[in-house]
Design an enzyme around this catalytic site. Structure first.
Site, PDB file in Angstrom:
ATOM      1  N   ARG A 138      -8.550  -0.304   4.834  1.00  0.00           N
ATOM      2  CA  ARG A 138      -7.661   0.676   4.197  1.00  0.00           C
ATOM      3  C   ARG A 138      -6.325   0.031   3.851  1.00  0.00           C
ATOM      4  O   ARG A 138      -5.652   0.479   2.931  1.00  0.00           O
ATOM      5  CB  ARG A 138      -7.409   1.856   5.138  1.00  0.00           C
ATOM      6  N   ARG A 193       1.038  14.800  12.852  1.00  0.00           N
ATOM      7  CA  ARG A 193       1.448  14.577  11.469  1.00  0.00           C
ATOM      8  C   ARG A 193       1.516  15.839  10.596  1.00  0.00           C
ATOM      9  O   ARG A 193       0.749  16.012   9.646  1.00  0.00           O
ATOM     10  CB  ARG A 193       0.549  13.526  10.818  1.00  0.00           C
ATOM     11  N   LYS A 226       0.832  -1.210   0.000  1.00  0.00           N
ATOM     12  CA  LYS A 226       0.000   0.000   0.000  1.00  0.00           C
ATOM     13  C   LYS A 226       0.866   1.259   0.000  1.00  0.00           C
ATOM     14  O   LYS A 226       0.640   2.176  -0.788  1.00  0.00           O
ATOM     15  CB  LYS A 226      -0.898   0.005   1.241  1.00  0.00           C
ATOM     16  N   ASN A 227       1.857   1.298   0.903  1.00  0.00           N
ATOM     17  CA  ASN A 227       2.629   2.531   1.069  1.00  0.00           C
ATOM     18  C   ASN A 227       3.608   2.793  -0.072  1.00  0.00           C
ATOM     19  O   ASN A 227       4.268   3.817  -0.106  1.00  0.00           O
ATOM     20  CB  ASN A 227       3.377   2.512   2.403  1.00  0.00           C
ATOM     21  N   ASP A 247       4.927   0.991  11.947  1.00  0.00           N
ATOM     22  CA  ASP A 247       3.737   0.292  11.450  1.00  0.00           C
ATOM     23  C   ASP A 247       3.657  -1.163  11.928  1.00  0.00           C
ATOM     24  O   ASP A 247       2.679  -1.858  11.636  1.00  0.00           O
ATOM     25  CB  ASP A 247       3.696   0.322   9.914  1.00  0.00           C
ATOM     26  N   CYS A 258      -4.401  13.124  12.865  1.00  0.00           N
ATOM     27  CA  CYS A 258      -5.212  11.914  12.806  1.00  0.00           C
ATOM     28  C   CYS A 258      -5.033  11.173  14.113  1.00  0.00           C
ATOM     29  O   CYS A 258      -4.345  11.649  15.014  1.00  0.00           O
ATOM     30  CB  CYS A 258      -4.827  11.060  11.613  1.00  0.00           C
TER      31      CYS A 258
END
Ligand code: UD1
Length: 419
Positions: free
Chosen positions: A399, A122, A22-23, A307, A117
């Site tokens: 997500r 961030r 994803k990233n 993560d 968030c």
């Protein structure tokens, strides 16, 4: 709203395939703005964040089609808008990644200012400062970042105060079409940054040194486009390995890249796992044992990834001994420990460190996901809990994890999605 229902107790066994990262896919999708020609991207994971980025490109006039191999063909040759609207940016912070490439190719970009968030404040100050150093004019107006440049951006020498993945990526994309050479010092070394650099090069750019802390980008006037295949998801890989370790299981993950997971594999070995790696697979075997608690501190790559912190915290919750988990990247990222405690975990917080005292078993409970990786940790906790766990707000999971319940079921987990 969908929920995941998990009945704990099964040791995970079997093998699964890992999806594209994803990233890495998100910045690569944004990079398609750099060229007026069509590009094709392979190994794109089927995830909600990807749909959001595709929607964002679409609302600016990009044309995106899925071909028969499930690859994405993207044509950003004729855009009618230069604005990333609030409605999309608010659902996905990675939308900020369109700022650099849009500005570089069109001399103007408006991106809704991303807020904080669940995991922390961030900021994006370093993205903006770097663009200014390349000659852009940046204003914040009506909640939007409005960036313009008079002609091409100019190559610059940029020293990043803090290691930032998104910041490095945004500036690398902007510099790809700048006039002259840009040097980014204290650049992020994450594999996803390297993947983006390889992609820019495959499409006709010239980026050197990605994977080190000094990246040199020789700007080109135009990029012809082409094909690129996204790297495997190292965080998805790590999540399934930790889930297997927590349950005392034995699994093989395929289509992955072990070289991007060194810090994570070391910690799993410390927890008592036997690990064998091939070129594109990893096998983990706990031989039915309970894991040993491990201590860790998150840090930019090649350090231990933030993560993966939540998943290890969940494993520690049922491990033998005491693990100290320190989060240094995002200030609120230990928030999931409160939900784990509701399942019988013994975790106390002191500043940015969680002291996790392992218990024999957790107890199933209804719990609420607060962010993407925190929700993965609740699934892991559910797998090692007695009775049923109901994880609410799993839109966070969707997500970032492709078909999580199917992959978990394939490994023997008792998990299902309920509406
Ligand atoms: C990316 C990843 C995210 C991962 C994080 C790890 C994507 C889509 N997301 O997020 O999954 O957890 O890297 O680093 O790839 N910072 C500033 N100023 C800035 C930018 C960042 O101070 O302009 C700080 C942040 O507050 C944070 C740290 O730098 O403390 C790292 O953030 P950053 O690497 O930018 O995270 P993301 O790129 O948003």
């Amino acid at each position: 709203m969908d929920k995941l229902q998990i009945t704990g107790g099964e040791a995970l066994k079997g093998s699964i395939r890992i999806s594209g990262a994803k990233n890495s896919a998100l910045p690569i999708l944004a990079a398609s703005l750099l060229t007026e020609n069509p590009v094709t991207i392979g190994n794109i994971p089927h995830l909600h964040d990807i749909t959001t980025m595709v929607e964002l490109l679409g609302c600016m006039g990009g044309n995106v089609v899925v071909d028969e191999k499930l690859e994405l063909e993207i044509d950003c040759g004729s855009l009618h808008s230069r604005t990333a609207p609030y409605e999309l940016v608010k659902t996905m912070r990675a939308s900020i990644l369109v700022l650099g490439p849009m500005l570089a190719r069109h001399g103007v970009a408006n991106v809704s200012f991303p807020g904080g968030c669940a995991i922390g404040s961030r900021p994006v100050d370093l993205h903006l400062r770097g663009l200014e150093q390349m000659g852009a004019k940046v204003q914040i107006e009506d909640g939007y970042i409005k960036a313009t440049s008079d002609g091409r951006l100019k190559g610059a020498h940029i020293l990043m105060d803090t290691v930032t993945v998104g910041g490095t990526e945004n500036l690398m994309m902007a510099a790809a079409l700048a006039d002259g050479t840009t040097i980014i010092e204290n650049a992020a070394r994450e594999p996803e940054v390297t993947d983006l650099a390889n992609c820019i090069n495959a499409w006709g750019g010239d980026v050197q040194g990605a994977g080190t802390d000094t990246i040199t980008i020789n700007g080109v006037e135009k990029m012809p486009g082409g094909y690129f295949r996204v790297m495997p998801d190292r965080i998805e890989t790590g999540t399934y390995l930790v889930a297997a370790a927590a349950t005392g299981g034995s699994v093989t993950v395929k289509d992955t890249d072990p070289s991007t997971l060194e810090a994570v594999l070391l910690k799993l070995e410390e927890a008592g796992a036997d690990i064998t790696c091939g070129e594109d697979w990893i096998e983990l075997d706990m031989h039915g044992k309970r894991p040993k608690a491990v201590s860790l501190k998150t840090a930019p790559y090649p350090g231990f990834p933030t993560d993966m912190q939540a998943q290890f915290t969940a494993m520690n919750a049922v491990a033998e001994g005491v693990g100290m988990v320190t989060e240094t990247i995002f200030e609120n990222r230990l928030i999931q420990t409160h939900e784990l405690n509701r399942m019988g975990a013994k975790i106390s917080l002191e500043g940015h460190t969680a002291m996790v005292t392992g218990v024999e078993r957790l107890k199933g409970a209804p719990v609420m996901a607060s962010d993407l990786r925190a929700s993965a940790s609740l699934v892991i906790a559910g797998l090692v809990a007695d009775g049923a766990t109901l994880v609410d707000r799993i839109y966070h999971i969707d997500r970032g994890y492709e078909c999580i319940e199917e992959k978990m079921q394939q490994l023997g987990a008792n998990i299902r999605r309920i509406g």
